[in-house]
Design an enzyme around this catalytic site. Structure first.
Site, PDB file in Angstrom:
ATOM      1  N   GLY A  45       0.946  -1.147   0.040  1.00 30.37           N
ATOM      2  CA  GLY A  45       0.186   0.071  -0.022  1.00 30.37           C
ATOM      3  C   GLY A  45       0.927   0.978   0.068  1.00 30.37           C
ATOM      4  CD  GLN A  50       3.192   5.837   3.135  1.00 33.23           C
ATOM      5  OE1 GLN A  50       2.289   5.232   2.588  1.00 33.23           O
ATOM      6  NE2 GLN A  50       4.221   5.232   3.549  1.00 33.23           N
ATOM      7  CB  CYS A  94       5.153   2.192   7.784  1.00 31.11           C
ATOM      8  SG  CYS A  94       4.611   3.512   6.975  1.00 31.11           S
ATOM      9  CG  LEU A  95       6.609   0.884   1.851  1.00 29.74           C
ATOM     10  CD1 LEU A  95       6.051   1.373   0.285  1.00 29.74           C
ATOM     11  CD2 LEU A  95       7.882   0.121   1.591  1.00 29.74           C
ATOM     12  CG  HIS A 136      -0.656   1.291   7.337  1.00 30.00           C
ATOM     13  ND1 HIS A 136       0.445   0.593   8.239  1.00 30.00           N
ATOM     14  CD2 HIS A 136       0.195   1.861   6.484  1.00 30.00           C
ATOM     15  CE1 HIS A 136       1.458   1.028   8.025  1.00 30.00           C
ATOM     16  NE2 HIS A 136       1.404   1.927   6.829  1.00 30.00           N
ATOM     17  CD  GLU A 137      -1.289   2.237   2.957  1.00 30.71           C
ATOM     18  OE1 GLU A 137      -0.927   3.523   2.986  1.00 30.71           O
ATOM     19  OE2 GLU A 137      -0.560   1.396   2.949  1.00 30.71           O
ATOM     20  CG  HIS A 140       0.104   6.867   6.002  1.00 27.69           C
ATOM     21  ND1 HIS A 140       1.171   6.960   6.477  1.00 27.69           N
ATOM     22  CD2 HIS A 140       0.460   5.340   5.525  1.00 27.69           C
ATOM     23  CE1 HIS A 140       2.089   5.816   6.662  1.00 27.69           C
ATOM     24  NE2 HIS A 140       1.716   5.016   6.061  1.00 27.69           N
TER      25      HIS A 140
END
Ligand code: GNR
Ligand code: NI
Length: 172
Positions: A45, A50, A94-95, A136-137, A140
């Site tokens: 995702g 981000q 998480c990226l 999670h997204e 963000h």
């Protein structure tokens, strides 16, 4: 075009993103950039903040069995309509917080409403990794990271590691 993923701590990862009023060609191109960036990482995702774009746009593809057909989802203004009482614990990453993982408890199933890339309203019930990832997204987009669910000491430890990583990255 592949974009650069911001690393925590960054003030842009703590802000509430703006509602997308109109799905333009520019927004569709941005979604394609995000999918390219996500698959390249690789991740399941990616949320617009981000890559430093403060708008309510996420992409996800949680098909992770090798050989399964990819399912790239593009969601403008995604919203959780309802959540199950039953919860699920997932080891999240998480990226924007590379190589740090921790268990997070969230509702096991969520119903999500969003606008797709053609401007059509969509809604779907997700479970498993899809449900975790969708939550999670969407977090963000509200300036929330998975480490915000952890105990302060663990969160602080991870943040310090990321500050060190960023210093090292800046030095080259
Ligand atoms: O690639 C990702 N994997 C992942 C694993 C467990 C729970 C959530 C995620 S999302 C993450 C990509 C990312 O940082 N998206 O914002
Ligand atoms: Ni993330």
């Amino acid at each position: 075009m592949k974009r650069t993923i911001l690393i925590h701590p960054d003030p842009r990862l703590k802000k509430v993103c703006a509602v997308v009023l109109d799905v333009s060609d520019a927004m569709r191109a941005l979604a394609d950039d995000m999918l390219e960036t996500m698959y390249d990482a690789p991740g399941v995702g990616l949320a617009a903040p981000q890559i430093g774009v403060m708008e309510r746009l996420v992409v996800l593809d949680c098909v992770k069995e090798d050989g399964d057909k990819p399912r790239p989802l593009v969601m403008f203004n995604p919203e959780i309509i309802s959540s199950s009482d039953e919860t699920n614990v997932y080891e999240e990453g998480c990226l924007s917080i590379p190589e740090q993982y921790a268990e997070v408890t969230r509702p096991k199933e969520v119903e999500v409403a969003w606008m797709d890339r053609d401007g059509n309203a969509q809604r779907e019930v997700f479970d498993g990794l899809w449900a975790t990832c969708a939550q999670h997204e969407i977090d963000h987009l509200d300036g929330k990271l998975f480490i915000d669910y952890l105990k302060p000491l663990k969160r602080q430890m991870i943040t310090r590691k990321m500050q060190k990583l960023k210093r090292e990255m800046a030095r080259g």
